[in-house]
Design a protein around this motif. Sequence first.
Motif, mmCIF file in Angstrom:
data_model
loop_
_atom_site.group_PDB
_atom_site.id
_atom_site.type_symbol
_atom_site.label_atom_id
_atom_site.label_comp_id
_atom_site.label_asym_id
_atom_site.label_seq_id
_atom_site.Cartn_x
_atom_site.Cartn_y
_atom_site.Cartn_z
ATOM 1 N N LEU A 49 48.790 41.679 33.102
ATOM 2 C CA LEU A 49 48.269 40.469 33.733
ATOM 3 C C LEU A 49 48.625 39.229 32.935
ATOM 4 O O LEU A 49 48.569 39.243 31.700
ATOM 5 C CB LEU A 49 46.739 40.543 33.815
ATOM 6 N N LEU B 27 45.469 34.832 35.352
ATOM 7 C CA LEU B 27 44.863 35.789 36.279
ATOM 8 C C LEU B 27 43.781 36.611 35.603
ATOM 9 O O LEU B 27 42.739 36.893 36.212
ATOM 10 C CB LEU B 27 45.935 36.710 36.873
ATOM 11 N N GLU B 28 44.006 37.004 34.376
ATOM 12 C CA GLU B 28 42.984 37.761 33.652
ATOM 13 C C GLU B 28 41.684 36.958 33.569
ATOM 14 O O GLU B 28 40.602 37.483 33.829
ATOM 15 C CB GLU B 28 43.482 38.126 32.257
ATOM 16 N N LEU C 67 40.121 36.724 37.104
ATOM 17 C CA LEU C 67 39.536 38.002 37.521
ATOM 18 C C LEU C 67 38.235 38.281 36.762
ATOM 19 O O LEU C 67 37.276 38.803 37.336
ATOM 20 C CB LEU C 67 40.533 39.141 37.337
ATOM 21 N N ILE D 293 37.161 45.395 40.407
ATOM 22 C CA ILE D 293 37.982 44.416 39.696
ATOM 23 C C ILE D 293 38.065 44.783 38.218
ATOM 24 O O ILE D 293 39.143 44.701 37.613
ATOM 25 C CB ILE D 293 37.431 42.984 39.890
ATOM 26 N N PHE E 159 40.582 47.408 37.770
ATOM 27 C CA PHE E 159 41.922 46.876 37.983
ATOM 28 C C PHE E 159 42.416 46.130 36.747
ATOM 29 O O PHE E 159 43.567 46.304 36.328
ATOM 30 C CB PHE E 159 41.940 45.944 39.201
ATOM 31 N N VAL E 160 41.569 45.307 36.163
ATOM 32 C CA VAL E 160 41.958 44.559 34.959
ATOM 33 C C VAL E 160 42.361 45.530 33.860
ATOM 34 O O VAL E 160 43.394 45.353 33.197
ATOM 35 C CB VAL E 160 40.823 43.611 34.493
ATOM 36 N N ARG F 288 45.684 47.212 34.472
ATOM 37 C CA ARG F 288 46.804 46.290 34.255
ATOM 38 C C ARG F 288 46.910 45.870 32.794
ATOM 39 O O ARG F 288 47.562 44.898 32.455
ATOM 40 C CB ARG F 288 46.651 45.047 35.137
ATOM 41 N N ALA G 63 47.317 34.429 42.474
ATOM 42 C CA ALA G 63 48.202 35.596 42.359
ATOM 43 C C ALA G 63 49.568 35.287 42.968
ATOM 44 O O ALA G 63 50.608 35.658 42.409
ATOM 45 C CB ALA G 63 47.575 36.810 43.040
ATOM 46 N N ASP H 123 52.342 37.593 41.236
ATOM 47 C CA ASP H 123 51.763 38.877 40.845
ATOM 48 C C ASP H 123 51.386 39.637 42.117
ATOM 49 O O ASP H 123 50.262 39.536 42.627
ATOM 50 C CB ASP H 123 50.535 38.654 39.950
ATOM 51 N N THR I 19 48.305 42.190 41.956
ATOM 52 C CA THR I 19 46.980 41.570 42.037
ATOM 53 C C THR I 19 46.719 41.079 43.457
ATOM 54 O O THR I 19 45.626 41.273 43.995
ATOM 55 C CB THR I 19 46.848 40.421 41.019
#
Length: 181
Positions: A2, A6-7, A10, A57, A60-61, A64, A108, A113, A116
Amino acid sequence: MLKDSLEEALNEQINAELYSEYLYLSMAAYYEDEGLPGFASWMRAQADEESAHAMRIYDFVIERDGRVTLDTIDSPPKEWSGPSDAFEAAYEHEVEITEMINDLVALAREENDNATENMLQWFVAEQVEEEATAQAVLDKLKHVGDDGPGLLMVDQELGQRGGAGGDSGGNGDSTPESMGE
């Protein structure tokens, strides 16, 4: 991996989803105090759903190779002027969450990305359902008001959704169709 922007975004969304859980638990407590166990059960189920959103989420973080950072969760309101007022607040909150999801999708795309953005499309669809469901309940409350037998009928209907600790045996289906719409 990421990108930092975005990190960070999120992680903010994880916090927002956890706040949503707190908000709906607070609403459940309000409805319990008002003697509306069906409304309370519905809100508890909604709180469970928001927790699952946060974890989706979160996972997902991590997947990634990002770093999840949890922040302080603000205290939600504790009182509303009536059952309709609380549901109106829930609807308005879902509209705010939809805006946040849309902003994440835009970010995103800006960051190119695709992974994402793809993950966020689930949330886009989910928010359509969340808003429609809350609106369906509000529509019913506009017809029956905040007291009387109509309110008790809506309470009984909402109790069929179930939720953690609820004894209604609901199937968890919160679509407008499952609410008689």
